[in-house]
Scaffold this active site. Structure first.
Site, mmCIF file in Angstrom:
data_model
loop_
_atom_site.group_PDB
_atom_site.id
_atom_site.type_symbol
_atom_site.label_atom_id
_atom_site.label_comp_id
_atom_site.label_asym_id
_atom_site.label_seq_id
_atom_site.Cartn_x
_atom_site.Cartn_y
_atom_site.Cartn_z
ATOM 1 N N TYR A 32 0.830 -1.203 0.000
ATOM 2 C CA TYR A 32 0.000 0.000 0.000
ATOM 3 C C TYR A 32 0.865 1.254 0.000
ATOM 4 O O TYR A 32 2.067 1.203 0.241
ATOM 5 C CB TYR A 32 -0.942 0.005 1.204
ATOM 6 C CG TYR A 32 -0.284 0.340 2.527
ATOM 7 C CD1 TYR A 32 -0.393 1.613 3.073
ATOM 8 C CD2 TYR A 32 0.455 -0.613 3.234
ATOM 9 C CE1 TYR A 32 0.211 1.926 4.288
ATOM 10 C CE2 TYR A 32 1.061 -0.311 4.441
ATOM 11 C CZ TYR A 32 0.935 0.962 4.959
ATOM 12 O OH TYR A 32 1.537 1.271 6.151
ATOM 13 N N ARG A 99 -7.986 -20.232 -0.961
ATOM 14 C CA ARG A 99 -6.954 -20.077 0.057
ATOM 15 C C ARG A 99 -5.855 -21.126 -0.095
ATOM 16 O O ARG A 99 -6.094 -22.327 0.021
ATOM 17 C CB ARG A 99 -7.578 -20.166 1.452
ATOM 18 C CG ARG A 99 -6.609 -19.780 2.569
ATOM 19 C CD ARG A 99 -7.244 -19.897 3.948
ATOM 20 N NE ARG A 99 -6.369 -19.343 4.972
ATOM 21 C CZ ARG A 99 -5.313 -19.983 5.481
ATOM 22 N NH1 ARG A 99 -5.008 -21.195 5.055
ATOM 23 N NH2 ARG A 99 -4.562 -19.406 6.410
ATOM 24 N N LYS A 146 6.497 -1.869 2.014
ATOM 25 C CA LYS A 146 5.306 -1.270 2.622
ATOM 26 C C LYS A 146 4.155 -2.261 2.465
ATOM 27 O O LYS A 146 3.271 -2.123 1.606
ATOM 28 C CB LYS A 146 4.990 0.083 1.995
ATOM 29 C CG LYS A 146 4.132 0.975 2.905
ATOM 30 C CD LYS A 146 4.152 2.413 2.433
ATOM 31 C CE LYS A 146 3.238 3.300 3.262
ATOM 32 N NZ LYS A 146 3.693 3.487 4.649
ATOM 33 N N GLU A 178 12.538 2.450 14.199
ATOM 34 C CA GLU A 178 11.615 3.485 13.727
ATOM 35 C C GLU A 178 10.341 3.443 14.552
ATOM 36 O O GLU A 178 10.162 2.569 15.404
ATOM 37 C CB GLU A 178 11.297 3.284 12.249
ATOM 38 C CG GLU A 178 10.634 1.950 11.929
ATOM 39 C CD GLU A 178 10.403 1.749 10.438
ATOM 40 O OE1 GLU A 178 10.478 2.725 9.672
ATOM 41 O OE2 GLU A 178 10.132 0.590 10.047
#
Length: 282
Positions: A32, A99, A146, A178
């Site tokens: 994202y 799945r 990300k 971070e």
């Protein structure tokens, strides 16, 4: 009427539906980006989408979109929804399939969703600073991607909320990495320190901006590791992200950072950030 981008089309929120078999929902198998909109313009959007495509490449996800195409759909979305100050959230997953942990067959196409929302700038936090806490970094070893896999970040953020803090600054052993949703910096003796770029942190777009601002203001900027103790004894502490911008941390683990006031270098970075918004929004 508000529009959502869904797999190549702009649809209403009621039409923006995804399958229960979407691999983003089942496995967190996706990536994202979160992009700021200032005065109806996209901020550092090229850098965001370059990172978006890098993340996709790192997980073997072929999106068949260029940076230019992603920027264009973002502009359309901002215009359609009349966003002046806000954000764009965009995510891509490996698509809809039964799945199974292994990748689906090649005919399964990625699913892409993007939406906007109005989102004010954090003026109070920028002016007065926030409380922070430190917490052990329990995330996976590819924090440079990300990814939708954010459970470790969620748990760290909830720990911060539990102790009346805005951000949790994470550390692996004694080494600061971070924040749960930000990059973290210690400022000592006029020098900005932040963790070097590797798999333990996300190379934040705002981090890149801060580095450039530091160069413009002739502030030394060192990308090297530092300890939790060094952070606690810093002259200034800041966290940065698309939503947080350049936020000062004035209290850490219940104790004031230095004199508990926003420091002069933080103010310089904030000043430079305002100029950067003007020059890098399209």
């Amino acid at each position: 009427m508000e529009k959502i981008f869904l797999n190549g089309e702009f649809v209403s929120p009621s039409e923006a539906k995804v399958s229960y078999n979407d691999r983003g929902y089942v496995f967190g198998d996706g990536i994202y980006e979160y992009i700021r909109v200032y005065n109806g313009k996209l901020f550092t959007v090229t850098e965001h989408y370059e990172r978006f495509l890098r993340s996709a490449n790192e997980i073997g996800l072929d999106l068949n979109y260029s940076v230019e195409e992603l920027i264009e759909l973002s502009r359309k979305l901002v215009d359609m929804n009349q966003i002046e100050t806000g954000v764009i959230y965009i995510q891509a997953t490996r698509g809809v399939a039964e799945r199974n942990h292994s990748f689906p067959t090649p005919e399964v196409e990625p699913a892409i969703v993007a939406y906007t929302k109005s989102y004010d700038r954090p003026y109070d936090h920028l002016e007065n600073g926030v409380n922070g806490v430190t917490v052990e970094d329990i995330r996976w070893l590819r924090c440079d991607i990300k990814s939708l896999n954010l459970l470790g970040n969620v748990l760290a953020k909830e720990y911060a909320v539990k102790y009346n803090a805005v951000e949790a600054i994470q550390h692996r052993g004694e080494t600061v990495t971070e924040g749960s949703s930000s990059n973290a910096y210690a400022i000592k003796d006029g020098v900005i320190y932040t963790h070097p770029i590797n798999n333990y942190i996300l190379n934040g777009i705002t981090r890149i901006v801060i580095k450039k601002i530091a160069e413009d203001y002739n502030i030394p900027f060192k990308e090297e590791t530092f300890t939790v103790d060094f952070l606690r004894n810093a002259d200034e502490v800041i966290v940065s992200s698309t939503s947080a911008e350049v936020t000062p941390v004035i209290k850490l683990d219940g104790e004031p950072v230095n004199d508990g006031k926003v420091g002069p270098i933080t103010r310089q970075l904030q000043e430079g950030f305002e100029k950067y918004i003007e020059s890098h929004s399209i």
